[in-house]
Design an enzyme around this catalytic site. Structure first.
Site, mmCIF file in Angstrom:
data_model
loop_
_atom_site.group_PDB
_atom_site.id
_atom_site.type_symbol
_atom_site.label_atom_id
_atom_site.label_comp_id
_atom_site.label_asym_id
_atom_site.label_seq_id
_atom_site.Cartn_x
_atom_site.Cartn_y
_atom_site.Cartn_z
ATOM 1 C CG ASP A 56 31.554 32.230 28.429
ATOM 2 O OD1 ASP A 56 31.740 32.215 29.902
ATOM 3 O OD2 ASP A 56 32.183 32.802 27.677
ATOM 4 C CG ASP A 89 36.654 31.531 26.677
ATOM 5 O OD1 ASP A 89 36.649 31.875 27.803
ATOM 6 O OD2 ASP A 89 37.389 30.702 26.120
ATOM 7 C CD GLU A 131 38.861 36.000 29.118
ATOM 8 O OE1 GLU A 131 38.740 35.178 28.124
ATOM 9 O OE2 GLU A 131 39.408 35.689 29.931
ATOM 10 C CG HIS A 167 34.746 31.981 35.373
ATOM 11 N ND1 HIS A 167 34.557 33.209 34.694
ATOM 12 C CD2 HIS A 167 35.184 31.004 34.339
ATOM 13 C CE1 HIS A 167 35.094 33.029 33.509
ATOM 14 N NE2 HIS A 167 35.592 31.844 33.362
ATOM 15 C CG ASP A 168 39.044 32.382 34.503
ATOM 16 O OD1 ASP A 168 39.082 33.185 33.293
ATOM 17 O OD2 ASP A 168 38.627 31.299 34.799
HETATM 18 O O1 TEU Z 1 40.104 32.325 30.356
HETATM 19 C C1 TEU Z 1 41.054 32.891 29.341
HETATM 20 C C2 TEU Z 1 42.041 33.548 30.130
HETATM 21 O O2 TEU Z 1 41.769 34.708 30.656
HETATM 22 C C3 TEU Z 1 43.373 32.793 30.210
HETATM 23 O O3 TEU Z 1 44.364 33.986 29.483
HETATM 24 C C4 TEU Z 1 43.897 32.753 31.358
HETATM 25 O O4 TEU Z 1 45.308 32.791 31.576
HETATM 26 C C5 TEU Z 1 43.605 31.441 32.196
HETATM 27 O O5 TEU Z 1 42.169 31.517 32.785
HETATM 28 C C6 TEU Z 1 44.165 30.833 33.074
HETATM 29 O O6 TEU Z 1 44.508 31.500 34.153
HETATM 30 C C7 TEU Z 1 38.858 31.826 29.655
HETATM 31 C C8 TEU Z 1 38.002 31.420 30.667
HETATM 32 O O7 TEU Z 1 37.722 32.747 31.251
HETATM 33 C C9 TEU Z 1 38.283 30.338 31.443
HETATM 34 O O8 TEU Z 1 37.687 30.003 32.562
HETATM 35 C C10 TEU Z 1 38.920 29.068 30.389
HETATM 36 O O9 TEU Z 1 39.496 28.177 31.129
HETATM 37 C C11 TEU Z 1 39.602 29.496 29.241
HETATM 38 O O10 TEU Z 1 39.308 30.900 28.761
HETATM 39 C C12 TEU Z 1 39.676 28.524 28.226
HETATM 40 O O11 TEU Z 1 38.481 28.436 27.753
#
Ligand code: TEU
Length: 582
Positions: free
Chosen positions: A111, A219, A276, A348-349
Site C-alpha cells: 500500500d 492510496d 485508489e 478496510h474502509d
Molecule cells: O482512503 C481514501 C478514501 O477513500 C477517502 O476518500 C475516504 O473518504 C476515507 O476513507 C474516509 O471515509 C484511503 C485509505 O483507504 C484509508 O484507510 C485512509 O484512512 C485514507 O486513505 C488516508 O490515508
C-alpha cells in the site's frame, strides 16, 4: 449449491496481460493473523496463512500499510517508508513473506500512501522546525486568514474540511502558521508541486520494487494535486466536505501519475498499479486506467461503495432495487474494453457487503453468494477482502468505546451525548476491521491474546475451519467463482453486456469472447422473480446454456426439479444466483 466443474476448460486460461484473469486478496495486517499473542496481526501470521490463500486460488496479495507508523490511522500515517513497523515484524520477515508468496505463485502488492506522511516522519519534523526549514515547502504551510486571530475558528487559510471531520488545517503556534491535512491532523499533506518531494517518493518506490515487491495500491491518489492558491471551496456536496472540488482530480494529477509511472513502474515490467480514486467518476475513470495513458493498471472506484450516502456518510439510506447493479453496470460500460476495473464490494474502509447490501439474518448464505456472483464475474480484476470469502458480517458496536477508527472517533467527539448513532454503527470503517475468523477457538483463532478490537457474535458460527469442511459453503462458492475466472476465456477478456430481465431486482449480464460465453444471473432481492424479456422468450430460449454454478440446492420451480438444473427462464428464488456457460 449446484456445481458442475466438468464444464470448465481444463487448466488455467491465457491472459495478456497476466492480471486479466488474476484474483486479488486484500489483507488488513492488523486483523489478519496474530502470531505473538499481542492481539494485533503481524507478518509472521500472514506467512502462516499464505498456503490457505494459494489453495483458495489467490494470485495477488495486497497488504495494507505495514511501514513504521504511530498508527494514528492504523498505518496510513507513515513515519518511515523504508522500514517495517515492529508491531508487524521487520524487513527480514517481510522478505521471507515475499519469497514464500512467490514460491506459491502469488504476487505481493504494497500500500503506497504518499498523499501525506505521519507528523512523526523526519521530513515533517524538519519541515515543522520553522519557516526557514529546507523542507518547509515539502508540506503545505500557510499564514492565517488576513485579519483573523491566529488559532481561532475562521482563521484557517481556507475553508477546506478534512475527510475525517473538522478543518483540514492545523495551527502551529510556534510558527503562527497552519499545515494542511486532508485526513487526520497526524497526516500532513505532502506538497506534490515540489519536485524534491516527487523525487523522494519515486526513489522509495523503486527501492521496494527492486526489493521484489510486485506493485502498489496507491492510496488516495486523486487528491495529490491541489488547486493553485488553495482557494476557498463552495458549499459541501455530501458525502464530501467543503473544499473537495479544490483538491479532488486536481490540475496536475495526471501529470504526476504519468511521471510516477515513467519514473518507477515503467522500469519494472509486469509491475502492477492499483490507483485508489475515491473521487473518480465513470467519465473520468479512463483518464486513470487507459493503458495508452501509462498511469494505473487499474482503478479502484468508490462510487459503488458510497451508495446511499448522499446526505452524509453516517446517515445512509436504503438503496432502491437495482441501484447497486445500475452503478456497477455504469462503470463496466464506462471502462468498456479500454480500461480495467477493480471489482469489489468490501475493503478496510467499508462495512461488510452482506451486512450492507444483503440479508444477514434471513438469507445470509444466499445473499453472500449472490452478491459474490454479481460483482466477481464482471470485466476487471476481482478483489476479495479478508473474510469476505466466508461471508463475514460487520462489527457489533453498541458503546462508543467499541470503536477504534479515527474517523469514527472524530464523529463521536463531534456528536457527544448521542450514544452510538445507528448510521455510525452500520457504516463505521471498523466494521471491516474486526479480526479474521479462522476457527471456533476463542478470538476465532486470530490471536491467543486479547484482540485489539472485539469480534462480532457471528464469529462463533462464521469461520474458515467450518467452511473448509463444507462443500457447499460460501468459501466453496468463492472457490468455484475463482476457478471460473481462471479458466473461462470469456471471463478473462470477454465483453460485458447487461441483459434486461424485466425486474430491477434481477442483475443479469453476459460475458462474451470468441467461442466462450457466460450468462450471470442474480436475484439481489428478497422476493422470487421470474425473468422476463426478449432474452428469455421461448423462441430465443437460452436453453442451450449449461448451468455451471448455482447457490440453491434445487430449483425453486418444482416442475423443473425433475428436469434437473433450472433454465435461465425459470423463476429465481430470493437471492438466487446462477452461472451458465456455453
Ligand atoms: O482512503 C481514501 C478514501 O477513500 C477517502 O476518500 C475516504 O473518504 C476515507 O476513507 C474516509 O471515509 C484511503 C485509505 O483507504 C484509508 O484507510 C485512509 O484512512 C485514507 O486513505 C488516508 O490515508
Amino acid at each position: 449449491m449446484i456445481l458442475h466443474s466438468d464444464l470448465l476448460p481444463t487448466g488455467r486460461g491465457d491472459a495478456d496481460p497476466w492480471w486479466m484473469n488474476a484474483v486479488l486478496y486484500q489483507i488488513y495486517p492488523r486483523s489478519f493473523q496474530d502470531s505473538d499473542g499481542d492481539g494485533v496481526g503481524d507478518l509472521q501470521g500472514i506467512v502462516r496463512r499464505l498456503e490457505y490463500l494459494a489453495q483458495l486460488g489467490v494470485d495477488i496479495v495486497w497488504i495494507s500499510p505495514i511501514y513504521r507508523s504511530p498508527q494514528a490511522d492504523n498505518g496510513y500515517d507513515i513515519s518511515d517508508y523504508r522500514d517495517i513497523d515492529p508491531l508487524f515484524g521487520d524487513l527480514e520477515t517481510f522478505d521471507a513473506l515475499v519469497a514464500r508468496a512467490h514460491e506459491l505463485g502469488m504476487r505481493i502488492v504494497m500500500d503506497l500512501v504518499v498523499n501525506h506522511t505521519s507528523v512523526e516522519h523526519p521530513w515533517f519534523v524538519e519541515s515543522a522546525t520553522g519557516p526557514d526549514s529546507a523542507r518547509r515547502d515539502w508540506y503545505y504551510w500557510r499564514d492565517p486568514r488576513p485579519g483573523a486571530v491566529p488559532g481561532t475558528p475562521g482563521a484557517e487559510p481556507s475553508n477546506w474540511e478534512s475527510f475525517f471531520g473538522g478543518s483540514a488545517w492545523e495551527y502551529d503556534p510556534a510558527s503562527g502558521q497552519y499545515y494542511l491535512h486532508l485526513f487526520a491532523r497526524e497526516q500532513p499533506d505532502l506538497n506534490w508541486e515540489n519536485p524534491e518531494v516527487r523525487d523522494a517518493v519515486y526513489d522509495m518506490m523503486n527501492w521496494w520494487l527492486d526489493r521484489g515487491v510486485d506493485g502498489f495500491r496507491v492510496d488516495a491518489i486523486d487528491v495529490i494535486s491541489k488547486r493553485p492558491g488553495l482557494p476557498d471551496g463552495g458549499p459541501a456536496r455530501a458525502p464530501f466536505g467543503v473544499g473537495h472540488e479544490c483538491f479532488a482530480d486536481g490540475p496536475r494529477l495526471h501529470d504526476f501519475l504519468q511521471e510516477m509511472h515513467e519514473r518507477t513502474f515503467a522500469r519494472h515490467p509486469g509491475s502492477f498499479t492499483v490507483g485508489e480514486a475515491s473521487n473518480a467518476s465513470p467519465e473520468s475513470a479512463l483518464l486513470f486506467c487507459d493503458p495508452d495513458r501509462r498511469e494505473c493498471t487499474l482503478l479502484i472506484p468508490c462510487e459503488p461503495v458510497s451508495l446511499g450516502q448522499k446526505t452524509g456518510k453516517f446517515s445512509p439510506r436504503t438503496l432502491a432495487a437495482g441501484e447497486l447493479a445500475d452503478v456497477m453496470s455504469t462503470w463496466q460500460e464506462a471502462l468498456g474494453e479500454r480500461g480495467w476495473n477493480a471489482l469489489y464490494l468490501e475493503n478496510h474502509d467499508q462495512p461488510r457487503a452482506v451486512s450492507r447490501f444483503g440479508d444477514p439474518h434471513g438469507a445470509w448464505y444466499e445473499s453472500a453468494t449472490a452478491l459474490a456472483t454479481a460483482y466477481f464475474l464482471q470485466r476487471g480484476t476481482p478483489f476479495i477482502y479478508q473474510g469476505q470469502e466466508i461471508g463475514m458480517l460487520g462489527g457489533h458496536f453498541t458503546r462508543p468505546s467499541d470503536f477504534r477508527d479515527v474517523e469514527s472517533l472524530n464523529y463521536l467527539s463531534a456528536h457527544p451525548g448521542e450514544g452510538v448513532p445507528a448510521g455510525l454503527a452500520a457504516i463505521s470503517r471498523d466494521n471491516g476491521r474486526t479480526p479474521m475468523q479462522w476457527d471456533s477457538s476463542p478470538a476465532a483463532g486470530f490471536t491467543s491474546g486479547t484482540p485489539w478490537i472485539d469480534l462480532p457474535p457471528s464469529a462463533s458460527s462464521i469461520h474458515v475451519e467450518r467452511q473448509l469442511a463444507d462443500a457447499s459453503s460460501v468459501l466453496a462458492f468463492y472457490r468455484a467463482l475463482i476457478d471460473a475466472r481462471h479458466r473461462v476465456p470469456a471471463l478473462t477478456s470477454g465483453s460485458f453486456r447487461r441483459v434486461d430481465a424485466g425486474d430491477p431486482g434481477l442483475f443479469v449480464y453476459v460475458r462474451s469472447s470468441e467461442g466462450s460465453e457466460v450468462l450471470v444471473m442474480t436475484n439481489l432481492s428478497g422476493r422470487a422473480i421470474t425473468p422476463r424479456g426478449v432474452f428469455f422468450d421461448e423462441d430465443l430460449s437460452p436453453s442451450r446454456w449449461a448451468l455451471y454454478l448455482g447457490n440453491m440446492a434445487s430449483p425453486i420451480d418444482s416442475s423443473e426439479a425433475e428436469a434437473g438444473d433450472p433454465l435461465p427462464s425459470s423463476t429465481m428464488a430470493p437471492w438466487e444466483a446462477r452461472v451458465y456457460l456455453r
